[in-house]
Design a protein around this motif. Structure first.
Motif, mmCIF file in Angstrom:
data_model
loop_
_atom_site.group_PDB
_atom_site.id
_atom_site.type_symbol
_atom_site.label_atom_id
_atom_site.label_comp_id
_atom_site.label_asym_id
_atom_site.label_seq_id
_atom_site.Cartn_x
_atom_site.Cartn_y
_atom_site.Cartn_z
ATOM 1 N N TRP A 91 41.490 36.758 45.691
ATOM 2 C CA TRP A 91 41.171 35.529 44.976
ATOM 3 C C TRP A 91 40.127 35.820 43.898
ATOM 4 N N GLY A 92 39.101 36.573 44.249
ATOM 5 C CA GLY A 92 38.044 36.905 43.293
ATOM 6 C C GLY A 92 38.543 37.743 42.133
ATOM 7 N N ALA A 93 39.554 38.564 42.380
ATOM 8 C CA ALA A 93 40.092 39.438 41.328
ATOM 9 C C ALA A 93 40.804 38.661 40.232
ATOM 10 N N THR A 94 41.052 37.366 40.440
ATOM 11 C CA THR A 94 41.715 36.566 39.393
ATOM 12 C C THR A 94 40.737 36.097 38.324
ATOM 13 N N TRP A 95 39.436 36.282 38.546
ATOM 14 C CA TRP A 95 38.393 35.793 37.637
ATOM 15 C C TRP A 95 37.806 36.931 36.796
ATOM 16 N N THR A 96 37.330 36.603 35.598
ATOM 17 C CA THR A 96 36.552 37.566 34.822
ATOM 18 C C THR A 96 35.168 37.685 35.464
ATOM 19 N N GLU A 97 34.465 38.735 35.156
ATOM 20 C CA GLU A 97 33.137 38.976 35.725
ATOM 21 C C GLU A 97 32.157 37.841 35.406
ATOM 22 N N ASN A 103 34.023 25.123 37.238
ATOM 23 C CA ASN A 103 33.455 23.775 37.223
ATOM 24 C C ASN A 103 34.247 22.934 38.217
ATOM 25 N N LEU A 104 33.613 22.618 39.333
ATOM 26 C CA LEU A 104 34.249 21.818 40.383
ATOM 27 C C LEU A 104 33.677 20.404 40.333
ATOM 28 N N MET A 105 34.366 19.534 39.643
ATOM 29 C CA MET A 105 33.966 18.128 39.576
ATOM 30 C C MET A 105 32.506 17.978 39.161
ATOM 31 N N GLY A 106 32.069 18.782 38.189
ATOM 32 C CA GLY A 106 30.709 18.684 37.674
ATOM 33 C C GLY A 106 29.745 19.726 38.203
ATOM 34 N N THR A 107 30.074 20.389 39.306
ATOM 35 C CA THR A 107 29.251 21.485 39.814
ATOM 36 C C THR A 107 29.717 22.762 39.144
ATOM 37 N N GLN A 108 28.837 23.376 38.358
ATOM 38 C CA GLN A 108 29.220 24.576 37.614
ATOM 39 C C GLN A 108 28.655 25.821 38.273
ATOM 40 N N VAL A 109 29.525 26.810 38.433
ATOM 41 C CA VAL A 109 29.135 28.099 38.997
ATOM 42 C C VAL A 109 29.549 29.165 38.001
ATOM 43 N N ILE A 129 30.976 32.660 42.216
ATOM 44 C CA ILE A 129 32.185 31.856 42.419
ATOM 45 C C ILE A 129 32.833 32.204 43.760
ATOM 46 N N VAL A 130 32.980 33.485 44.036
ATOM 47 C CA VAL A 130 33.575 33.904 45.308
ATOM 48 C C VAL A 130 32.689 33.479 46.477
ATOM 49 N N GLY A 131 31.386 33.555 46.310
ATOM 50 C CA GLY A 131 30.475 33.114 47.358
ATOM 51 C C GLY A 131 30.649 31.643 47.686
ATOM 52 N N LEU A 132 30.746 30.798 46.658
ATOM 53 C CA LEU A 132 30.948 29.365 46.875
ATOM 54 C C LEU A 132 32.299 29.105 47.536
ATOM 55 N N TRP A 133 33.340 29.778 47.048
ATOM 56 C CA TRP A 133 34.679 29.591 47.603
ATOM 57 C C TRP A 133 34.724 30.004 49.078
ATOM 58 N N THR A 134 34.126 31.138 49.406
ATOM 59 C CA THR A 134 34.112 31.633 50.782
ATOM 60 C C THR A 134 33.392 30.643 51.694
ATOM 61 N N PHE A 190 41.110 34.405 34.758
ATOM 62 C CA PHE A 190 40.470 33.117 34.493
ATOM 63 C C PHE A 190 39.087 33.359 33.903
ATOM 64 N N ALA A 191 38.848 32.816 32.721
ATOM 65 C CA ALA A 191 37.511 32.828 32.133
ATOM 66 C C ALA A 191 36.788 31.533 32.484
ATOM 67 N N GLU A 192 37.562 30.442 32.571
ATOM 68 C CA GLU A 192 37.015 29.132 32.955
ATOM 69 C C GLU A 192 38.084 28.356 33.706
ATOM 70 N N ARG A 193 37.634 27.644 34.729
ATOM 71 C CA ARG A 193 38.500 26.673 35.426
ATOM 72 C C ARG A 193 37.672 25.408 35.626
ATOM 73 N N HIS A 194 38.174 24.307 35.130
ATOM 74 C CA HIS A 194 37.503 23.014 35.236
ATOM 75 C C HIS A 194 38.385 22.108 36.086
ATOM 76 N N PHE A 195 37.910 21.811 37.309
ATOM 77 C CA PHE A 195 38.719 21.065 38.273
ATOM 78 C C PHE A 195 38.264 19.625 38.387
ATOM 79 N N SER A 196 39.243 18.727 38.475
ATOM 80 C CA SER A 196 38.965 17.327 38.781
ATOM 81 C C SER A 196 40.023 16.819 39.745
ATOM 82 N N VAL A 197 39.625 15.903 40.616
ATOM 83 C CA VAL A 197 40.546 15.270 41.552
ATOM 84 C C VAL A 197 41.166 14.065 40.859
ATOM 85 N N LEU A 198 42.491 13.994 40.891
ATOM 86 C CA LEU A 198 43.205 12.857 40.308
ATOM 87 C C LEU A 198 43.417 11.764 41.338
#
Length: 136
Positions: free
Chosen positions: A32-38, A43-49, A55-60, A122-130
């Motif tokens: 999962w972590g290998a899909t991201w740039t260093e 951005n998870l609903m306003g929380t930016q990492v 990012i991997v730490g938060l996901w884990t 992925f350089a950036e991912r901005h997530f929102s719940v619909l």
């Protein structure tokens, strides 16, 4: 237009998204972590990492709270411009919580992809719940 740019780049970006999805199902932080740039931004609903390691730490940490997770992704758009691309990805998740309740969020990622020496990442991912539903 929803899809723009060289077909081979669009296919490679779709493979990136599919690899991310597969790693979620397998709960594999390395893949999962290998899909991201260093220096990526999540951005998870306003929380930016910022940064792959954070990012991997938060996901884990987040994944530890779910006994079971199913994650599905549907690509809505990809636009490639050289070594940079943008996209929109819709998600449907099935999240079993520790208390046995279930959450089923439907979300949207607005993405920025970058071509690296290792391929598209992925350089950036901005997530929102619909929409989200819960079941006890």
């Amino acid at each position: 237009m929803a899809f723009d740019g060289p077909a081979e780049d669009q296919v490679a970006i779709r493979a990136l998204i599919d690899g991310y999805t597969d790693a979620v199902f397998r709960r594999d932080p390395h893949d999962w972590g290998a899909t991201w740039t260093e220096d990526a931004l999540w951005n998870l609903m306003g929380t930016q990492v910022r940064g792959r390691e954070a990012i991997v730490g938060l996901w884990t940490q987040a994944m530890a709270g779910f006994p079971f997770v199913a994650f599905f992704a549907q690509v809505g758009s990809i636009s490639v411009d050289g070594d940079r691309a943008t996209g929109r990805v819709y998600t449907h998740e099935y999240l079993e919580l520790a208390d046995g309740s279930v959450s089923r969020p439907i979300g949207q990622y607005l993405d920025v992809y970058t071509r690296t020496a290792d391929g598209w990442r992925f350089a950036e991912r901005h997530f929102s719940v619909l929409k989200e539903t819960h079941r006890p």
